[in-house]
Design a protein around this motif. Structure first.
Motif, PDB file in Angstrom:
ATOM      1  N   GLY A  67       0.803  -1.219   0.000  1.00  0.00           N
ATOM      2  CA  GLY A  67       0.000   0.000   0.000  1.00  0.00           C
ATOM      3  C   GLY A  67       0.832   1.264   0.000  1.00  0.00           C
ATOM      4  N   GLN A  68       2.156   1.131   0.194  1.00  0.00           N
ATOM      5  CA  GLN A  68       3.030   2.302   0.189  1.00  0.00           C
ATOM      6  C   GLN A  68       3.281   2.806  -1.222  1.00  0.00           C
ATOM      7  OE1 GLN A  68       4.289   4.038   2.846  1.00  0.00           O
ATOM      8  NE2 GLN A  68       2.865   2.741   3.974  1.00  0.00           N
ATOM      9  N   LEU A  69       3.007   1.996  -2.231  1.00  0.00           N
ATOM     10  CA  LEU A  69       3.312   2.372  -3.607  1.00  0.00           C
ATOM     11  C   LEU A  69       2.618   3.664  -4.010  1.00  0.00           C
ATOM     12  CD1 LEU A  69       4.515   1.820  -6.406  1.00  0.00           C
ATOM     13  CD2 LEU A  69       2.497   0.447  -6.910  1.00  0.00           C
ATOM     14  N   GLY A  70       1.319   3.763  -3.685  1.00  0.00           N
ATOM     15  CA  GLY A  70       0.562   4.962  -4.052  1.00  0.00           C
ATOM     16  C   GLY A  70       1.157   6.219  -3.460  1.00  0.00           C
ATOM     17  N   LYS A  71       1.558   6.140  -2.183  1.00  0.00           N
ATOM     18  CA  LYS A  71       2.162   7.293  -1.515  1.00  0.00           C
ATOM     19  C   LYS A  71       3.491   7.651  -2.167  1.00  0.00           C
ATOM     20  CE  LYS A  71       0.121   6.335   3.039  1.00  0.00           C
ATOM     21  NZ  LYS A  71       0.407   6.011   4.456  1.00  0.00           N
ATOM     22  N   ALA A  80       4.182  -3.809 -15.246  1.00  0.00           N
ATOM     23  CA  ALA A  80       4.404  -3.020 -16.466  1.00  0.00           C
ATOM     24  C   ALA A  80       3.996  -1.564 -16.242  1.00  0.00           C
ATOM     25  CB  ALA A  80       3.613  -3.609 -17.625  1.00  0.00           C
ATOM     26  N   THR A  81       2.873  -1.367 -15.524  1.00  0.00           N
ATOM     27  CA  THR A  81       2.427  -0.004 -15.218  1.00  0.00           C
ATOM     28  C   THR A  81       3.413   0.688 -14.288  1.00  0.00           C
ATOM     29  OG1 THR A  81       0.089  -0.535 -15.532  1.00  0.00           O
ATOM     30  CG2 THR A  81       0.590   1.347 -14.130  1.00  0.00           C
ATOM     31  N   VAL A  82       3.887  -0.031 -13.265  1.00  0.00           N
ATOM     32  CA  VAL A  82       4.870   0.541 -12.339  1.00  0.00           C
ATOM     33  C   VAL A  82       6.143   0.918 -13.091  1.00  0.00           C
ATOM     34  CG1 VAL A  82       6.272   0.102 -10.288  1.00  0.00           C
ATOM     35  CG2 VAL A  82       3.937  -0.768 -10.392  1.00  0.00           C
ATOM     36  N   TRP A  83       6.534   0.082 -14.048  1.00  0.00           N
ATOM     37  CA  TRP A  83       7.741   0.365 -14.833  1.00  0.00           C
ATOM     38  C   TRP A  83       7.576   1.661 -15.620  1.00  0.00           C
ATOM     39  CZ3 TRP A  83       8.698   0.639 -20.159  1.00  0.00           C
ATOM     40  CH2 TRP A  83      10.047   0.675 -20.523  1.00  0.00           C
ATOM     41  N   ARG A  84       6.411   1.833 -16.271  1.00  0.00           N
ATOM     42  CA  ARG A  84       6.177   3.060 -17.047  1.00  0.00           C
ATOM     43  C   ARG A  84       6.229   4.301 -16.149  1.00  0.00           C
ATOM     44  NH1 ARG A  84       2.000  -0.312 -19.408  1.00  0.00           N
ATOM     45  NH2 ARG A  84       2.644  -1.017 -21.479  1.00  0.00           N
ATOM     46  N   SER A 104      -4.443   8.101 -10.562  1.00  0.00           N
ATOM     47  CA  SER A 104      -5.208   8.579  -9.415  1.00  0.00           C
ATOM     48  C   SER A 104      -5.609   7.420  -8.505  1.00  0.00           C
ATOM     49  CB  SER A 104      -6.450   9.334  -9.897  1.00  0.00           C
ATOM     50  OG  SER A 104      -7.216   9.793  -8.805  1.00  0.00           O
ATOM     51  N   GLN A 105      -6.051   6.320  -9.099  1.00  0.00           N
ATOM     52  CA  GLN A 105      -6.444   5.143  -8.315  1.00  0.00           C
ATOM     53  C   GLN A 105      -5.243   4.534  -7.594  1.00  0.00           C
ATOM     54  OE1 GLN A 105      -8.429   2.425 -10.948  1.00  0.00           O
ATOM     55  NE2 GLN A 105     -10.102   3.839 -11.398  1.00  0.00           N
ATOM     56  N   ILE A 106      -4.083   4.519  -8.247  1.00  0.00           N
ATOM     57  CA  ILE A 106      -2.871   3.995  -7.618  1.00  0.00           C
ATOM     58  C   ILE A 106      -2.490   4.840  -6.413  1.00  0.00           C
ATOM     59  CG2 ILE A 106      -0.381   3.636  -7.926  1.00  0.00           C
ATOM     60  CD1 ILE A 106      -0.982   2.965 -10.865  1.00  0.00           C
ATOM     61  N   GLU A 107      -2.534   6.168  -6.580  1.00  0.00           N
ATOM     62  CA  GLU A 107      -2.158   7.065  -5.484  1.00  0.00           C
ATOM     63  C   GLU A 107      -3.101   6.926  -4.298  1.00  0.00           C
ATOM     64  OE1 GLU A 107      -1.643  11.078  -6.764  1.00  0.00           O
ATOM     65  OE2 GLU A 107       0.152  10.631  -7.954  1.00  0.00           O
ATOM     66  N   ARG A 108      -4.367   6.590  -4.562  1.00  0.00           N
ATOM     67  CA  ARG A 108      -5.335   6.422  -3.476  1.00  0.00           C
ATOM     68  C   ARG A 108      -5.390   4.972  -2.993  1.00  0.00           C
ATOM     69  NH1 ARG A 108      -8.629   9.284  -7.144  1.00  0.00           N
ATOM     70  NH2 ARG A 108      -9.964   7.434  -7.367  1.00  0.00           N
ATOM     71  N   ASN A 109      -4.486   4.149  -3.518  1.00  0.00           N
ATOM     72  CA  ASN A 109      -4.413   2.738  -3.145  1.00  0.00           C
ATOM     73  C   ASN A 109      -5.731   2.018  -3.407  1.00  0.00           C
ATOM     74  OD1 ASN A 109      -3.009   0.482  -2.187  1.00  0.00           O
ATOM     75  ND2 ASN A 109      -3.753   0.761  -0.091  1.00  0.00           N
ATOM     76  N   GLU A 110      -6.361   2.334  -4.535  1.00  0.00           N
ATOM     77  CA  GLU A 110      -7.638   1.726  -4.901  1.00  0.00           C
ATOM     78  C   GLU A 110      -7.480   0.649  -5.970  1.00  0.00           C
ATOM     79  OE1 GLU A 110     -10.107   4.945  -6.090  1.00  0.00           O
ATOM     80  OE2 GLU A 110     -10.448   5.667  -4.043  1.00  0.00           O
ATOM     81  N   THR A 111      -6.238   0.447  -6.432  1.00  0.00           N
ATOM     82  CA  THR A 111      -6.007  -0.575  -7.441  1.00  0.00           C
ATOM     83  C   THR A 111      -4.631  -1.175  -7.235  1.00  0.00           C
ATOM     84  OG1 THR A 111      -6.032  -1.038  -9.814  1.00  0.00           O
ATOM     85  CG2 THR A 111      -5.001   1.025  -9.134  1.00  0.00           C
TER      86      THR A 111
END
Length: 204
Positions: free
Chosen positions: A20-24, A64-68, A52-59
């Motif tokens: 869950g720290q990824l979004g932050k 591949a997305t993290v790499w981009r 936006s969803q990643i930052e709010r930890n909703e997904t």
């Protein structure tokens, strides 16, 4: 589907167990570069809504997305994924890991040496200005204060029509909630450390 990084390693897509720290972490990095969600979406090729969803930890994004996103934010995937409250406090950054910002004229170089986790209220930089270099900045949040300590050379700081010359060993503090300009009018490279306190209450 797979995506290749610059070293040719395949990173499989699919559900990934990412903390869950990824979004932050993504949000802090984005703000450190003063990027809007739209800016990061354009640079990374990841949809604004997904970021936006990643930052709010909703997904739970694919690797591949993290790499981009990591490529757009100039950080390694490993460092983005390793950012966790459980990680050891001792952290070493190599020169390659240290984000760099350049002034519009390309003559002032800011290395972001501050901690990403404090970027919303405390930022600090290693500043090197070539002869004739100028860093022209818009104002930050009301009450913010910037401190510039000169290690070598001479800087000129202009805030609200007031100009101060700052030499080696000297420090200047000024409100940075308005346009402020840092220049090197000398013929030699100038070097300083800059600390920015955002929303500082001391001048309210």
């Amino acid at each position: 589907m797979a995506v290749k990084d610059r070293g040719g390693t395949h990173m499989e897509t699919g559900a990934q167990a990412i903390t869950g720290q990824l979004g932050k972490t993504i949000q802090r990095l984005r703000k450190a570069y003063n990027l809007s969600l739209s800016d990061l979406a354009e640079q990374s090729g990841v949809a604004k809504s997904i970021i936006s969803q990643i930052e709010r930890n909703e997904t739970n994004p694919t690797l591949a997305t993290v790499w981009r996103l990591s490529q757009a934010l100039d950080m390694s995937v490993e460092r983005v994924l390793a950012s966790s409250d459980d990680a050891p406090f001792v952290e070493k950054l190599t020169r390659a890991d240290t984000p760099i910002l350049l002034s519009e004229d390309g003559l002032v170089r800011l290395s972001i040496i501050g901690w990403i986790k404090t970027v919303e209220w405390l930022q600090y930089y290693d500043v090197r200005a070539e002869p004739g270099g100028e860093l022209d900045s818009d104002g930050h949040q009301r009450g913010s204060v910037e401190c510039l300590t000169v290690i070598s050379g001479t800087f000129e700081v202009e805030v609200g029509g007031v100009i101060e010359t700052v030499k080696e060993g000297e420090t200047v503090r000024y409100r940075c909630d308005r346009r402020h300009v840092i220049r090197n009018r000398t013929g030699t490279t100038a070097h300083a450390v800059m600390v920015c306190l955002l929303k500082a209450a001391v001048l309210e």
